[in-house]
Enzyme design. Structure first.
Site, mmCIF file in Angstrom:
data_model
loop_
_atom_site.group_PDB
_atom_site.id
_atom_site.type_symbol
_atom_site.label_atom_id
_atom_site.label_comp_id
_atom_site.label_asym_id
_atom_site.label_seq_id
_atom_site.Cartn_x
_atom_site.Cartn_y
_atom_site.Cartn_z
ATOM 1 N N ASP A 23 -8.390 -4.550 -6.197
ATOM 2 C CA ASP A 23 -7.109 -4.063 -6.693
ATOM 3 C C ASP A 23 -6.021 -4.673 -5.826
ATOM 4 O O ASP A 23 -5.470 -4.044 -4.928
ATOM 5 C CB ASP A 23 -7.068 -2.537 -6.624
ATOM 6 C CG ASP A 23 -5.949 -1.960 -7.490
ATOM 7 O OD1 ASP A 23 -5.387 -2.719 -8.301
ATOM 8 O OD2 ASP A 23 -5.646 -0.771 -7.340
ATOM 9 N N TYR B 118 -12.355 -16.784 -5.098
ATOM 10 C CA TYR B 118 -13.490 -16.706 -6.024
ATOM 11 C C TYR B 118 -13.524 -17.839 -7.056
ATOM 12 O O TYR B 118 -14.384 -17.866 -7.919
ATOM 13 C CB TYR B 118 -13.472 -15.367 -6.772
ATOM 14 C CG TYR B 118 -12.131 -14.976 -7.356
ATOM 15 C CD1 TYR B 118 -11.578 -15.672 -8.436
ATOM 16 C CD2 TYR B 118 -11.414 -13.907 -6.827
ATOM 17 C CE1 TYR B 118 -10.359 -15.322 -8.971
ATOM 18 C CE2 TYR B 118 -10.182 -13.545 -7.359
ATOM 19 C CZ TYR B 118 -9.657 -14.251 -8.429
ATOM 20 O OH TYR B 118 -8.442 -13.908 -8.949
ATOM 21 N N CYS C 225 15.403 21.812 9.864
ATOM 22 C CA CYS C 225 14.008 21.531 10.186
ATOM 23 C C CYS C 225 13.214 22.833 10.216
ATOM 24 O O CYS C 225 13.615 23.779 10.920
ATOM 25 C CB CYS C 225 13.923 20.842 11.552
ATOM 26 S SG CYS C 225 12.236 20.637 12.156
ATOM 27 N N LYS D 262 -14.028 -1.657 -16.079
ATOM 28 C CA LYS D 262 -13.281 -0.718 -15.252
ATOM 29 C C LYS D 262 -14.077 0.550 -14.967
ATOM 30 O O LYS D 262 -14.826 1.035 -15.811
ATOM 31 C CB LYS D 262 -11.952 -0.350 -15.935
ATOM 32 C CG LYS D 262 -11.057 -1.536 -16.251
ATOM 33 C CD LYS D 262 -10.586 -2.269 -14.999
ATOM 34 C CE LYS D 262 -9.519 -1.537 -14.251
ATOM 35 N NZ LYS D 262 -8.203 -1.542 -14.908
ATOM 36 N N GLU E 226 -19.027 -9.049 -9.508
ATOM 37 C CA GLU E 226 -18.228 -8.981 -8.282
ATOM 38 C C GLU E 226 -17.351 -7.729 -8.299
ATOM 39 O O GLU E 226 -16.871 -7.323 -9.368
ATOM 40 C CB GLU E 226 -17.314 -10.207 -8.161
ATOM 41 C CG GLU E 226 -18.036 -11.534 -8.139
ATOM 42 C CD GLU E 226 -17.074 -12.711 -8.254
ATOM 43 O OE1 GLU E 226 -17.548 -13.850 -8.125
ATOM 44 O OE2 GLU E 226 -15.859 -12.490 -8.496
ATOM 45 N N CYS F 18 14.809 15.564 10.799
ATOM 46 C CA CYS F 18 15.257 16.551 11.761
ATOM 47 C C CYS F 18 16.072 15.832 12.840
ATOM 48 O O CYS F 18 15.707 14.745 13.274
ATOM 49 C CB CYS F 18 14.042 17.243 12.391
ATOM 50 S SG CYS F 18 14.425 18.179 13.889
ATOM 51 N N CYS G 157 12.558 18.975 19.240
ATOM 52 C CA CYS G 157 11.683 19.462 18.169
ATOM 53 C C CYS G 157 10.212 19.267 18.565
ATOM 54 O O CYS G 157 9.788 18.136 18.852
ATOM 55 C CB CYS G 157 11.976 18.704 16.881
ATOM 56 S SG CYS G 157 10.931 19.210 15.501
ATOM 57 N N CYS H 227 11.989 23.480 14.165
ATOM 58 C CA CYS H 227 12.879 23.830 15.275
ATOM 59 C C CYS H 227 14.225 24.382 14.825
ATOM 60 O O CYS H 227 14.990 24.888 15.650
ATOM 61 C CB CYS H 227 13.100 22.623 16.180
ATOM 62 S SG CYS H 227 14.140 21.336 15.446
ATOM 63 N N LYS I 132 -14.162 -5.658 -8.450
ATOM 64 C CA LYS I 132 -12.825 -6.027 -8.923
ATOM 65 C C LYS I 132 -11.786 -5.499 -7.936
ATOM 66 O O LYS I 132 -11.465 -4.320 -7.898
ATOM 67 C CB LYS I 132 -12.557 -5.459 -10.313
ATOM 68 C CG LYS I 132 -11.224 -5.928 -10.884
ATOM 69 C CD LYS I 132 -10.966 -5.349 -12.259
ATOM 70 C CE LYS I 132 -9.628 -5.860 -12.798
ATOM 71 N NZ LYS I 132 -8.499 -5.512 -11.896
#
Length: 674
Positions: free
Chosen positions: A119, A230, A412, A318, A115, A430, A435, A415, A117
């Site tokens: 995460d 599962y 910024c 893994k 199956e 900003c 902007c 702008c 794996k």
């Protein structure tokens, strides 16, 4: 009684239908009805439950988000320990695992199940008589945290079991699985956080784990969690399984979402499955970091048992890490749609997991400082969640001797407006109202219903107006010509006229709406109302001191600083003056001294034909009243529109005065008396 029995039967039928369509949509990715049709079924069920409160059950689809925020999570002791898998990292490790299993069983070959794996975050769920009653995290394997309210928000998980065939529902079902976030959902989640100026999640696992541990289920509901199951325990009503494959089939038959699984004969079959999984990992809709190898035969599993906290009959094979080293050519600043300044590393292009990576996010200033990434550094890059490339670490031994720490800009870069830190210090933004990097989002907000209420000016049109250079500031909206509008995509003669009329009408706005429309961070509708009452003219805020603003009702020191900074920025003053010169004339708040609503508390329920709920609220507040969200003995009026529900019923029970729409409109008239 007949009416109740009919409603009860229909409610159960609707719950079954909605569960079926959730399964088709979220698990099978094969919907049978449109979103609108689904919403119609949901509204019908809500109406039945509102009319007959005894029909409302915790497992109803209408109750997925409704639990109150918890002060802390309670503890759940697992019926059987939740084991963790031992890891292997190469073919040698696989060979040793297979040899150990065959030796303990005394057999020449073993059938395995392979199956992906996931995460994610391991969970344990309990159903009683087919109804979901509890969800818990793995914790230390013996005791986990009770996250039932948050689990309820996962739409792919049925709250009531409706078997897909004649499979009987067990009296008690305890299942194990993994909560995770799909890649596409993770990208949407981070895109939304970027738009709102929130820090981005580094990877789907962190996002899933953090979402499941939110104290408020409503916060969890906003996160796109999925679940795969599962494993199930031997409990009352659950059949004895000969194999894991048979067990997965049973879970599917009960309508529960399960992971992909492939049977593999012997170690050669596992090797082939692993090669296929490694090649196809990026084609999967979810993040995986390996393949789980399990003995399929249940009797063999019992014989193998466990060692410490890991089973002898399963292992996690893994995948090799997808990290590569490269050079940082430069570090730049990206300005998001809400003004968030995000540092981005420009890299010497490198292939990571089959994809060429040339840029990697550094998230925010704190993360940049923590990793101490500099121009010229050699770094390791990882594709986090197969979505966002990120820098894992810096190779200090290869750092150029003349390297300098990156200086985060105080203005910024797009702008030139002042850049300031949020109250939590995580995001720098900003402060410029005009902007260009933020313009689409700011125009959309400016035109929204609670702001200037410019009908017809939504996301798509705002994007077109900015992309074509037609609008560069708020004031440019009021200089648009019909001729220019007709050159835009999907803009007809009538639509252009309607938009121009709406723009003209919006000039006669209120000071409250005007201040809200400017998009000042932290300034919502309620704060805009308080500011408008304290400063009836926008120009008064140009000269207001920080202390003056701090004295406004419900404006704390952090918010006051943000507001003060906004009105001290020359760019923002120019934008406001340009709007006033374009004919926008915000009316100061009216102070009501008499009338039926002065000092009264009003609750609005149901839909109205003459105005929107928001317009009704505004009319009440203009006349000195307050609009509340719930009915109590302190409520003076309940305005009941069409399809009024539980609030109307409670008002009747408490003897609160009820107004229909016509009576409400009459009270709004200038000569009305209470």
């Amino acid at each position: 009684m007949d009416d109740f029995k009919t409603a009860e039967a229909r409610a159960r039928e609707l719950r079954r239908e909605l569960a079926h369509h959730n399964h088709r949509y979220y698990v099978l990715d094969s919907p049978e009805i449109s979103d609108a049709q689904y919403d119609t079924l949901m509204r019908e069920l809500q109406a039945l439950e509102e009319k007959h409160p005894s029909l409302l059950t915790p497992d109803s689809p209408t109750q997925r988000v409704g639990g109150k925020a918890a002060d802390e999570f309670g503890e759940v002791v697992h019926r059987a320990p939740m084991l963790s898998l031992a890891n292997i990292f190469n073919d040698e490790g696989l060979g040793e695992f297979d040899e150990r299993v065959r030796k303990l069983l005394g057999v020449p070959s073993v059938t395995y199940v392979c199956e992906p794996k996931l995460d994610g975050l391991a969970i344990a769920l309990r159903y009683e008589k087919g109804v979901f009653v509890q969800g818990a995290t793995r914790g230390d394997g013996t005791t986990g945290e009770d996250v039932t309210g948050n689990i309820r928000t996962i739409r792919s998980l049925p709250m009531e079991l409706f078997p897909l065939d004649d499979t009987p529902v067990p009296a008690l079902l305890e299942v194990r699985g993994e909560v995770f976030i799909r890649k596409a959902d993770f990208k949407k989640l981070n895109d939304k956080r970027e738009e709102e100026g929130e820090p981005l999640f580094a990877n789907p696992r962190n996002a899933a784990a953090g979402s499941l541990r939110q104290l408020d289920p409503k916060e969890t509901a906003a996160r796109p969690l999925s679940v795969y199951l599962y494993e199930c325990l031997a409990t009352e009503g659950v059949p004895a399984f000969k194999s894991h494959t048979e067990k997965l089939g049973y879970l599917k038959a009960l309508g529960l979402p399960t992971n992909q699984a492939v049977r593999a004969e012997g170690i050669d079959g596992v090797r082939q499955s692993y090669d296929n999984s490694l090649k196809g990992r990026h084609e999967l809709p979810f993040e995986v970091d390996g393949m789980v190898v399990k003995v399929d035969d249940e009797d063999q599993r019992k014989r193998l048992g466990q060692v410490s906290k890991s089973p002898r009959w399963a292992v996690a094979y893994k995948f090799p890490p997808e990290e590569e080293s490269t050079e940082v050519l430069d570090i730049g600043i990206q300005v998001g749609r809400t003004g968030a300044l995000t540092p981005v590393a420009h890299l010497k292009p490198v292939k990571v997991g089959g994809v060429t990576v040339a840029r990697a996010t550094l998230h925010n200033e704190d993360e940049l400082r923590r990793k101490d990434v500099r121009k010229g550094d050699t770094v390791f890059v990882r594709r986090a969640g197969d979505v966002i490339p990120e820098i894992v670490s810096t190779v200090l031994s290869k750092r150029p001797p003349d390297s300098q720490p990156f200086e985060f800009p105080k203005h910024c870069p797009v702008c030139g407006a002042v850049a300031t830190k949020d109250e939590d210090g995580a995001v720098i933004r900003c402060t410029g109202a005009s902007c260009p990097a933020q313009l689409v989002e700011k125009i959309r907000h400016f035109a929204s219903r609670l702001a200037m209420d410019i009908e017809g000016l939504g996301d798509k049109l705002a994007s077109q107006l900015v992309a074509t250079g037609t609008v560069k500031t708020f004031a440019d909206l009021y200089g648009i010509t019909k001729q220019k509008l007709l050159t835009l995509e999907r803009m007809g003669d009538k639509s252009a006229d309607n938009l121009l009329e709406s723009l003209e009408r919006s000039k006669g706005t209120t000071q409250r709406r005007f201040l809200y429309a400017l998009g000042i961070r932290h300034v919502g509708d309620a704060t805009a109302k308080a500011l408008a009452e304290a400063f009836p003219k926008a120009s008064e805020l140009f000269t207001a001191s920080l202390e003056d603003i701090s004295r406004v009702k419900d404006v704390g020191p952090v918010m006051a600083q943000v507001i003060h900074t906004f009105f001290q920025e020359p760019q923002n003053r120019e934008a406001i003056l340009a709007l006033l010169n374009a004919g926008v004339s915000p009316a100061p708040p009216q102070v009501a001294t008499g009338g039926p609503f002065v000092g009264k508390t009003v609750v609005l329920t149901g839909s109205m034909t003459g105005m929107t709920r928001e317009q009704a609220k505004e009319e009440v507040e203009r006349r000195g009243g307050k609009v509340a969200g719930s009915v109590s003995r302190k409520t003076d009026f309940v305005v009941a529109g069409e399809d009024a529900g539980s609030k109307l019923k409670k008002a009747q029970e408490l003897g609160v005065r009820i107004l229909d729409e016509q009576a409400f409109l009459q009270l709004l008239q200038p000569d009305a008396r209470g």
